[in-house]
Structure formats: C-alpha cells, structure tokens
Design a protein around this motif. Structure first.
Motif, PDB file in Angstrom:
ATOM      1  N   ASN A  16       0.827  -1.211   0.000  1.00  0.00           N
ATOM      2  CA  ASN A  16       0.000   0.000   0.000  1.00  0.00           C
ATOM      3  C   ASN A  16       0.864   1.265   0.000  1.00  0.00           C
ATOM      4  O   ASN A  16       0.535   2.248  -0.670  1.00  0.00           O
ATOM      5  CB  ASN A  16      -0.929  -0.002   1.212  1.00  0.00           C
ATOM      6  N   ALA A  17       1.961   1.214   0.738  1.00  0.00           N
ATOM      7  CA  ALA A  17       2.888   2.348   0.728  1.00  0.00           C
ATOM      8  C   ALA A  17       3.488   2.527  -0.658  1.00  0.00           C
ATOM      9  O   ALA A  17       3.645   3.650  -1.152  1.00  0.00           O
ATOM     10  CB  ALA A  17       3.986   2.136   1.766  1.00  0.00           C
ATOM     11  N   GLY A  18       3.811   1.406  -1.302  1.00  0.00           N
ATOM     12  CA  GLY A  18       4.347   1.466  -2.661  1.00  0.00           C
ATOM     13  C   GLY A  18       3.358   2.055  -3.643  1.00  0.00           C
ATOM     14  O   GLY A  18       3.732   2.817  -4.550  1.00  0.00           O
ATOM     15  N   LYS A  19       2.086   1.741  -3.486  1.00  0.00           N
ATOM     16  CA  LYS A  19       1.059   2.308  -4.356  1.00  0.00           C
ATOM     17  C   LYS A  19       0.969   3.819  -4.186  1.00  0.00           C
ATOM     18  O   LYS A  19       0.811   4.569  -5.167  1.00  0.00           O
ATOM     19  CB  LYS A  19      -0.291   1.660  -4.058  1.00  0.00           C
ATOM     20  N   ALA A  20       1.083   4.279  -2.939  1.00  0.00           N
ATOM     21  CA  ALA A  20       1.071   5.731  -2.687  1.00  0.00           C
ATOM     22  C   ALA A  20       2.271   6.398  -3.350  1.00  0.00           C
ATOM     23  O   ALA A  20       2.157   7.494  -3.922  1.00  0.00           O
ATOM     24  CB  ALA A  20       1.070   5.986  -1.176  1.00  0.00           C
ATOM     25  N   ILE A  21       3.423   5.731  -3.280  1.00  0.00           N
ATOM     26  CA  ILE A  21       4.635   6.265  -3.911  1.00  0.00           C
ATOM     27  C   ILE A  21       4.460   6.352  -5.423  1.00  0.00           C
ATOM     28  O   ILE A  21       4.828   7.347  -6.057  1.00  0.00           O
ATOM     29  CB  ILE A  21       5.845   5.379  -3.556  1.00  0.00           C
ATOM     30  N   SER A  48       4.115   7.701   2.007  1.00  0.00           N
ATOM     31  CA  SER A  48       4.489   6.339   2.364  1.00  0.00           C
ATOM     32  C   SER A  48       4.591   6.193   3.877  1.00  0.00           C
ATOM     33  O   SER A  48       4.102   5.207   4.454  1.00  0.00           O
ATOM     34  CB  SER A  48       5.820   5.974   1.700  1.00  0.00           C
ATOM     35  N   HIS A  49       5.207   7.157   4.531  1.00  0.00           N
ATOM     36  CA  HIS A  49       5.324   7.138   5.996  1.00  0.00           C
ATOM     37  C   HIS A  49       3.945   7.057   6.642  1.00  0.00           C
ATOM     38  O   HIS A  49       3.699   6.210   7.525  1.00  0.00           O
ATOM     39  CB  HIS A  49       6.059   8.385   6.477  1.00  0.00           C
ATOM     40  N   ASP A  50       3.037   7.912   6.211  1.00  0.00           N
ATOM     41  CA  ASP A  50       1.691   7.929   6.798  1.00  0.00           C
ATOM     42  C   ASP A  50       0.972   6.599   6.580  1.00  0.00           C
ATOM     43  O   ASP A  50       0.281   6.091   7.469  1.00  0.00           O
ATOM     44  CB  ASP A  50       0.866   9.062   6.188  1.00  0.00           C
ATOM     45  N   THR A  51       1.138   6.011   5.391  1.00  0.00           N
ATOM     46  CA  THR A  51       0.504   4.729   5.079  1.00  0.00           C
ATOM     47  C   THR A  51       1.047   3.614   5.967  1.00  0.00           C
ATOM     48  O   THR A  51       0.296   2.774   6.480  1.00  0.00           O
ATOM     49  CB  THR A  51       0.728   4.369   3.599  1.00  0.00           C
ATOM     50  N   GLY A  55      -0.864   1.402   8.868  1.00  0.00           N
ATOM     51  CA  GLY A  55      -0.911  -0.050   8.757  1.00  0.00           C
ATOM     52  C   GLY A  55      -0.336  -0.758   9.970  1.00  0.00           C
ATOM     53  O   GLY A  55      -0.917  -1.734  10.472  1.00  0.00           O
ATOM     54  N   LEU A  56       0.792  -0.283  10.482  1.00  0.00           N
ATOM     55  CA  LEU A  56       1.424  -0.921  11.641  1.00  0.00           C
ATOM     56  C   LEU A  56       0.615  -0.702  12.910  1.00  0.00           C
ATOM     57  O   LEU A  56       0.564  -1.576  13.785  1.00  0.00           O
ATOM     58  CB  LEU A  56       2.854  -0.404  11.818  1.00  0.00           C
ATOM     59  N   ASN A  57      -0.008   0.455  13.008  1.00  0.00           N
ATOM     60  CA  ASN A  57      -0.836   0.731  14.189  1.00  0.00           C
ATOM     61  C   ASN A  57      -2.107  -0.112  14.218  1.00  0.00           C
ATOM     62  O   ASN A  57      -2.749  -0.239  15.265  1.00  0.00           O
ATOM     63  CB  ASN A  57      -1.200   2.211  14.254  1.00  0.00           C
ATOM     64  N   PHE A  84      10.564  -3.300  18.240  1.00  0.00           N
ATOM     65  CA  PHE A  84       9.986  -2.138  17.579  1.00  0.00           C
ATOM     66  C   PHE A  84      10.116  -2.288  16.070  1.00  0.00           C
ATOM     67  O   PHE A  84      10.902  -3.091  15.568  1.00  0.00           O
ATOM     68  CB  PHE A  84      10.661  -0.837  18.059  1.00  0.00           C
ATOM     69  N   TRP A  85       9.312  -1.508  15.348  1.00  0.00           N
ATOM     70  CA  TRP A  85       9.377  -1.465  13.887  1.00  0.00           C
ATOM     71  C   TRP A  85      10.348  -0.373  13.469  1.00  0.00           C
ATOM     72  O   TRP A  85      10.286   0.753  13.965  1.00  0.00           O
ATOM     73  CB  TRP A  85       7.996  -1.174  13.295  1.00  0.00           C
ATOM     74  N   LEU A  86      11.244  -0.703  12.564  1.00  0.00           N
ATOM     75  CA  LEU A  86      12.217   0.253  12.027  1.00  0.00           C
ATOM     76  C   LEU A  86      11.923   0.418  10.540  1.00  0.00           C
ATOM     77  O   LEU A  86      11.959  -0.559   9.780  1.00  0.00           O
ATOM     78  CB  LEU A  86      13.640  -0.262  12.256  1.00  0.00           C
ATOM     79  N   VAL A  87      11.634   1.649  10.125  1.00  0.00           N
ATOM     80  CA  VAL A  87      11.014   1.894   8.821  1.00  0.00           C
ATOM     81  C   VAL A  87      11.771   2.946   8.014  1.00  0.00           C
ATOM     82  O   VAL A  87      12.151   3.999   8.541  1.00  0.00           O
ATOM     83  CB  VAL A  87       9.557   2.367   9.018  1.00  0.00           C
ATOM     84  N   ASP A  88      11.974   2.648   6.743  1.00  0.00           N
ATOM     85  CA  ASP A  88      12.365   3.664   5.768  1.00  0.00           C
ATOM     86  C   ASP A  88      11.251   3.702   4.724  1.00  0.00           C
ATOM     87  O   ASP A  88      11.141   2.798   3.896  1.00  0.00           O
ATOM     88  CB  ASP A  88      13.703   3.331   5.108  1.00  0.00           C
ATOM     89  N   PRO A  89      10.406   4.720   4.763  1.00  0.00           N
ATOM     90  CA  PRO A  89       9.226   4.748   3.879  1.00  0.00           C
ATOM     91  C   PRO A  89       9.572   4.791   2.399  1.00  0.00           C
ATOM     92  O   PRO A  89       8.810   4.289   1.568  1.00  0.00           O
ATOM     93  CB  PRO A  89       8.497   6.026   4.300  1.00  0.00           C
TER      94      PRO A  89
END
Length: 279
Positions: A16-21, A48-51, A55-57, A84-89
C-alpha cells in the motif's frame, strides 16, 4: 511474537505504501524539499510514511515505530524498547527523483538490537523480499496481483522463491556497489577482491536492492564505505540473514560482528554484506 496474520498485513502495508509512492512517481511534481542533512525529501516519502504508520498501528501487536520520516525519540526512551518497527518509507529518494526505479519500501522488526523480520518492497516491479528468522527469506513477484489467505500461503505460492536463487560459481565473484555513493575505500576493497579472486564483476544498484541482490545470490558481496542509517539497512539485513548471508562491520576481520540496531547514534558503521558461504 508476531502472528502470521500480522506478518501478512505488514507485507500488505508495504504494498500500500508502494502504491502511494507510485501515484507521485507518475506525476510531474515531486515537491522536493531538503532535510537538515541536505538529503532530498518528497511528498512520496511523507505519503508512504503515513501509510505505513497507519498499517502498523492496525496490527494486533502494539510495538513502537521508528521511521526515518517520523519524530525520533531520544535514546533514554528508545533503549527501553525490546521490540519495535524500524522503517524507511522510501529508501532511495535520489533514485526515485531520477526515475530509475531503484527505490524501495523498508519495514523491519527489531528484537533486542537484531532484525528478526524484514520486508523490502520494490514498487516499480511489484516485487517483495521477505526475510524471516524462522522461515528463511523469499522473493515474491507480482505480489499485489495475488490473493493470499495467510503469510504461509504467500511465501509458499508459485510466485514465491526461496533465497538464494543462484548458486555461486567457484572462481568468480560479483560485487554490487552504490550508484549514488561511490568512494575511494570501495575502490580499494574491490582491488583487494581482484587480487584474491582475479576478475571481479561490478554491478550498481540503488537503495536496499543491493542487499537483496546479495540475498538472491545475484551478487556475492556489497561493501559500504559511506554513511547509512539504521533504517536504510535493517529490512535488507533481515533478508540477507534469512538467506544465510552476513551483514558485518567492515573492520571486523573474523566477520562475526553483525550490525546492531537501536544504538544511541542511529548511524551505521561501515559494513560489508557477504552472501551465503562466502565468509
């Protein structure tokens, strides 16, 4: 620790983040800004960050999120995190701006400083790499086109391929290097490989695709003698580990000191990624 339902939803979140990108990628205005370190930031990074955060929440588990584009809590608070989740959007923003397709969405689960699960999604090719400490690593192509009832059905589908895919040929070696961050130290390392192995083929790639190429077996080694942050490598690190490879400090001659995560300083040391069986 994390249910199969949640693991599948993490993969869906990356897609879903990829689709936003990709909606931004196809537009004419990336709305490029400069961050405090002069690196580029686009509206795609933010979307992507917001998506991903949304999703993780929504998962059953409730772990903190450390994202490149989010607010960064101080170490006094972070050091209390066991998981914890470590993310690079959007890993590879420069590649995104160049429109060469070599950018990814990275989501990793860190447990006591180690990556135990990682997802690297490549929006342009609709390919996801999954690194799982329990089940190994997989490459799933055209992931958004499939309908999967569980995480298990996803990795065991016809589109899923256990990594590594390629068997190393003795007497040959392929190194993958950064397209955007070459360095004299990298050249020196490659020269050393040539002395040891003879001819060395060198490929270039952007973002965490370099780690995925090593996990696949398409490359044997990825030296990184330039700055990176923890969110740049964590998901790819999980994929490499699940495929039997190593991501180790460049100064560690025995090759057994792996990168650590959730340090006080989130900057990575220089490191080398080795494919299965090479070190």
């Amino acid at each position: 620790m994390v249910s199969d339902t949640d693991l599948l939803n993490v993969i869906h979140t990356s897609v879903n983040a990829g689709k936003a990108i990709m909606k931004v990628y196809g537009s004419s205005d990336f709305q490029i800004e400069k961050k405090s370190d002069a690196s580029p930031l686009t509206v795609a990074d933010k979307l992507s960050h917001d998506t991903i955060v949304k999703g993780l929440n929504a998962l059953i588990v409730d772990y903190p999120i450390l994202s490149e584009e989010g607010s960064h809590l101080g170490y006094d608070e972070r050091q209390k995190w066991e998981r914890f989740w470590l993310v690079d959007p959007l890993d590879g923003t420069k590649e995104f701006i160049k429109r060469n397709g070599e950018f990814t969405v990275n989501i990793a689960l860190i447990h006591k400083g180690k990556p135990v699960f990682g997802v690297v999604y490549v929006p342009v090719s609709d390919t996801v790499y999954v690194g799982d400490g329990d089940r190994g690593s997989y490459k799933i192509e055209k992931v958004s086109e499939g309908s999967y009832s569980s995480y298990k059905s996803l990795i065991e589908s016809e589109s899923g391929h256990r990594l590594p895919l390629h068997v190393r040929k003795e007497g040959t070696i392929t190194a993958v290097a950064s397209r955007s961050h070459p360095s004299p130290e990298t050249k020196e390392f490659l020269d050393g490989l040539k002395e040891q192995y003879g001819k060395v083929a060198v490929a270039s790639a952007g973002s965490s695709l370099k780690l995925c190429l090593v996990a696949e077996g398409a490359a044997d080694v990825y030296p990184r003698f330039a700055p990176t942050m923890e969110w740049d490598t964590a998901a790819g690190h999980a994929v490499v580990q699940g495929a039997g490879g190593k991501v180790v400090h460049s100064t560690n001659s025995t090759g057994d000191r792996h990168l650590e995560y959730n340090k006080k300083d989130l900057t990575n040391p220089w490191f080398i990624v080795w494919r299965q069986g090479l070190r």
